[in-house]
Enzyme design. Structure first.
Site, PDB file in Angstrom:
ATOM      1  N   HIS A  56       0.858  -1.190   0.000  1.00 16.56           N
ATOM      2  CA  HIS A  56       0.000   0.000   0.000  1.00 16.56           C
ATOM      3  C   HIS A  56       0.891   1.234   0.000  1.00 16.56           C
ATOM      4  O   HIS A  56       2.052   1.190   0.431  1.00 16.56           O
ATOM      5  CB  HIS A  56      -0.896   0.011   1.234  1.00 16.56           C
ATOM      6  N   GLU A  58       0.978   3.823   1.880  1.00 12.68           N
ATOM      7  CA  GLU A  58       1.493   4.197   3.200  1.00 12.68           C
ATOM      8  C   GLU A  58       2.684   3.335   3.600  1.00 12.68           C
ATOM      9  O   GLU A  58       3.684   3.848   4.108  1.00 12.68           O
ATOM     10  CB  GLU A  58       0.397   4.036   4.268  1.00 12.68           C
ATOM     11  N   CYS A  86      -6.191   1.861   5.858  1.00 17.89           N
ATOM     12  CA  CYS A  86      -6.824   0.625   6.327  1.00 17.89           C
ATOM     13  C   CYS A  86      -6.193   0.215   7.664  1.00 17.89           C
ATOM     14  O   CYS A  86      -5.244   0.837   8.144  1.00 17.89           O
ATOM     15  CB  CYS A  86      -6.630  -0.481   5.289  1.00 17.89           C
TER      16      CYS A  86
END
Length: 166
Positions: A56, A58, A86
């Site tokens: 992801h 991040e 998430c």
């Protein structure tokens, strides 16, 4: 209007990274880690191209920042991301000791800051992260919506092509 002028500038950088993800056929999410007014890490979604479910935006930005900083802990840093993180990403944010999270669009299905869960508020966590949502929410939502609209259109076209109905 959510966030500061600096927040808006850094979110624009995250949106550039989201554009790179979209160009690569990935869900367009971008992230940047900032410490003392300078970028120390950047990333965009790449789970499909990297065959990595943890890739992801991040996570990739945090890995980049930790490598550049020479430390897996990033106190004092701010993470800017175009979409509400998430649960996995919130966990990484806490473990990396990021001090501040700034995100653009909310994620009603999997958002773990304010939408589906409020993970940062869980009492057992040993690190507190300040969070600000809604920074450039319009453009951040739009890049995601446009991506999925194009994907649906492409899917319909392929189905029509293979069914002989053009």
């Amino acid at each position: 209007m959510a966030g500061t002028d600096d927040d808006h500038s850094w979110m624009k950088r995250a949106l550039q990274l989201a554009g790179q993800a979209a160009a690569a056929g990935e869900v367009p999410v971008g992230a940047v880690v900032v410490l003392d007014g300078r970028e120390i890490g950047a990333g965009y979604n790449a789970p499909i191209s990297g065959c990595d479910p943890t890739a992801h935006a991040e996570i990739r930005a945090l890995r980049d920042a930790a490598r550049r900083a020479g430390n897996y802990r990033l106190p004092g840093a701010t993470l800017y991301v175009t979409l509400e993180p998430c649960t996995m990403c919130v966990g990484a944010i806490v473990h990396s000791r990021v001090s501040r999270l700034v995100y653009g669009a909310s994620e009603p299905k999997a958002g773990a800051v304010e939408s589906a869960r409020r993970t940062l508020e869980e009492e057992h966590l040993n690190w507190r992260v300040e969070s600000v949502g809604g920074v450039l929410a319009g453009p951040c939502s739009e890049i995601i919506s446009d991506f999925f609209a194009r994907r649906r259109t492409d899917t319909r076209r392929r189905r029509q092509l293979f069914s002989g109905k053009e």
